[in-house]
Design an enzyme around this catalytic site. Structure first.
Site, PDB file in Angstrom:
ATOM      1  N   SER A  85      25.209  14.663  83.910  1.00  0.00           N
ATOM      2  CA  SER A  85      25.102  13.980  85.217  1.00  0.00           C
ATOM      3  C   SER A  85      24.643  14.931  86.604  1.00  0.00           C
ATOM      4  O   SER A  85      24.355  14.740  87.669  1.00  0.00           O
ATOM      5  CB  SER A  85      26.627  13.381  85.464  1.00  0.00           C
ATOM      6  OG  SER A  85      26.856  12.257  84.785  1.00  0.00           O
ATOM      7  N   THR A 138      28.073  14.269  90.028  1.00  0.00           N
ATOM      8  CA  THR A 138      27.286  13.567  90.605  1.00  0.00           C
ATOM      9  C   THR A 138      27.528  13.476  92.279  1.00  0.00           C
ATOM     10  O   THR A 138      26.525  13.792  92.919  1.00  0.00           O
ATOM     11  CB  THR A 138      27.457  11.682  90.251  1.00  0.00           C
ATOM     12  OG1 THR A 138      27.195  11.860  88.723  1.00  0.00           O
ATOM     13  CG2 THR A 138      26.452  11.135  91.003  1.00  0.00           C
ATOM     14  N   HIS A 262      31.508   6.933  77.106  1.00  0.00           N
ATOM     15  CA  HIS A 262      31.999   7.834  76.093  1.00  0.00           C
ATOM     16  C   HIS A 262      33.186   7.528  74.984  1.00  0.00           C
ATOM     17  O   HIS A 262      33.300   7.924  74.033  1.00  0.00           O
ATOM     18  CB  HIS A 262      32.539   9.280  77.047  1.00  0.00           C
ATOM     19  CG  HIS A 262      31.301   9.861  77.559  1.00  0.00           C
ATOM     20  ND1 HIS A 262      30.500  10.734  76.797  1.00  0.00           N
ATOM     21  CD2 HIS A 262      31.293   9.954  79.030  1.00  0.00           C
ATOM     22  CE1 HIS A 262      29.529  11.202  77.616  1.00  0.00           C
ATOM     23  NE2 HIS A 262      29.871  10.865  78.992  1.00  0.00           N
ATOM     24  N   ASP A 300      22.353   7.649  86.750  1.00  0.00           N
ATOM     25  CA  ASP A 300      21.834   8.779  86.321  1.00  0.00           C
ATOM     26  C   ASP A 300      21.693   9.085  84.923  1.00  0.00           C
ATOM     27  O   ASP A 300      20.668   9.734  84.497  1.00  0.00           O
ATOM     28  CB  ASP A 300      22.986   9.979  86.671  1.00  0.00           C
ATOM     29  CG  ASP A 300      24.273   9.459  86.023  1.00  0.00           C
ATOM     30  OD1 ASP A 300      24.539   8.329  85.389  1.00  0.00           O
ATOM     31  OD2 ASP A 300      25.520  10.275  85.960  1.00  0.00           O
ATOM     32  N   HIS A 301      21.914   8.075  83.755  1.00  0.00           N
ATOM     33  CA  HIS A 301      21.588   8.100  82.474  1.00  0.00           C
ATOM     34  C   HIS A 301      22.352   7.100  81.837  1.00  0.00           C
ATOM     35  O   HIS A 301      23.477   6.308  82.362  1.00  0.00           O
ATOM     36  CB  HIS A 301      22.135   9.549  82.106  1.00  0.00           C
ATOM     37  CG  HIS A 301      23.544   9.890  82.077  1.00  0.00           C
ATOM     38  ND1 HIS A 301      24.610   9.225  81.396  1.00  0.00           N
ATOM     39  CD2 HIS A 301      23.900  10.742  83.008  1.00  0.00           C
ATOM     40  CE1 HIS A 301      25.464   9.733  81.912  1.00  0.00           C
ATOM     41  NE2 HIS A 301      25.337  10.594  82.876  1.00  0.00           N
TER      42      HIS A 301
END
Length: 367
Positions: A85, A138, A262, A300-301
């Site tokens: 991030s 972030t 996660h 961001d991903h």
């Protein structure tokens, strides 16, 4: 005939190659009206499957679906296919790719000017919101400069070096329970901030300068009592920033879509994505009424390699699979609405988000 078919096939392949090459900073259309305000909304860890999971439940009621323009974003960092991030946040905030773990600094540790800082230099109001600590990677990438994303106390100190009007999230401990013994909230108060330490303190706030450090570290999950925090923080930030006649830049992060990935926990992911969508609705409501606001919704991903395995057309009995408990390098979605949104289409690098925001605001970038 055979030659004609081969020619057509060659043309199609060439067109495909041209359309799939990542965009740099495409110039903003001369006919496009320029926004006075930009709201950048980042669903940390949000991929297409996470977005579909929310869509499967809300269908046409999904607020993100109100956006008129869409793109796919490549997220890799400068030296790693899979970004974190910090590096991705830095790419979006500064237009420069850097190493994982770096916060608004280049590969040599040199500070990079962020879109938030450019907005301040042009006398626009600024704000940050997150469901994580406000010092997390972030949000930190828009206001701090540090080669170590885990230096939360150092990142907190950087907030005192700016004129940001509003920031809301967790991280109170990084301002007050510090190794150096400093009470940064006292210094924030001296700079004119109203410091609020409970979520109730930000709802319906009507002042002009707010430091909403409402959790010691991170906010809880929606399922564990965060309630409408992100919507409330969005509305409060917009109420504060819209008082500035020069316009504003606001970044809003839904941090915990990533954490659900996660944990490889689909229920966690879906609840956090729906919560993010509710906040997007607040931003779009404001923008549609205001008429001078560009709203960008992206990620961001992707986290978790999440895929949809099966389910009903009614959105019930959905089954998801995670291929990893880490980030993946796949494209992430971007959707945009408002003046300038037509320039956010196709496939682009994450650095192009910064470039296009700078162009939309009419800012010159000296780099």
């Amino acid at each position: 005939m055979k030659k004609n078919i081969l020619f057509l096939l060659g043309t199609l392949l060439l067109a495909t190659a041209c359309n799939t090459e990542p965009q740099k900073a495409d110039p903003v259309s001369k006919s496009a009206s320029k926004p006075k305000n930009i709201i950048l909304m980042i669903g940390d860890g949000l991929g297409v499957s996470q977005l579909y999971a929310a869509y499967s439940i809300k269908k046409d009621q999904l607020n993100i679906a109100r956006c008129r323009h869409a793109a796919l974003v490549n997220t890799s960092s400068i030296d790693d296919l899979i970004t974190d991030s910090a590096a991705s946040g830095t790419a979006m905030s500064t237009g420069t790719k850097t190493r994982n773990g770096h916060i608004a600094v280049d590969t040599n540790g040199k500070s990079l000017t962020t879109i938030l800082e450019f907005a301040e230099l042009h006398n626009k109001a600024t704000g940050l919101v997150s469901t994580s600590s406000i010092t997390h990677a972030t949000p930190a990438s828009f206001i701090a400069h540090n080669p170590n994303r885990n230096d939360y106390e150092g990142i907190a100190t950087d907030f005192l070096k700016t004129d940001i009007e509003v920031f809301i999230g967790g991280g109170l401990d990084h301002f007050n329970k510090r190794e150096d013994g400093r009470k940064l909230t006292e210094q924030l108060a001296e700079k004119g901030y109203d410091v609020k330490k409970e979520p109730a303190g930000i709802k319906n706030y009507n002042g002009r300068k707010l430091a909403g450090l409402v959790y010691g570290k991170h906010g809880p999950k929606v399922s564990e009592g965060r309630k409408t925090f992100l919507e409330d923080a969005t509305e409060t930030s917009l109420n504060i920033l819209s008082k500035d006649t020069n316009g504003f830049f606001l970044m809003i992060e839904a941090a915990q879509i990533d954490w659900g990935g996660h944990d490889m926990d689909s229920e966690y992911v879906v609840q956090e994505t729906l919560d993010f969508d509710n906040a997007v609705g607040k931003a779009l409501d404001f923008a549609e009424k205001n008429g001078e606001t560009l709203v960008i919704v992206t990620s961001d991903h992707e986290t978790g390699g999440m895929t949809v395995i099966e389910g009903g057309l009614d959105g019930k009995n959905m089954v998801y699979h995670f291929s990893t408990d880490h980030h993946t390098p796949v494209f992430v979605p971007l959707l945009a609405s408002g003046p300038g949104s037509e320039n956010f289409t196709g496939i682009m690098e994450n650095t192009a988000i910064f470039d296009k925001m700078m162009q939309a605001f009419g800012f010159n970038n000296p780099k």
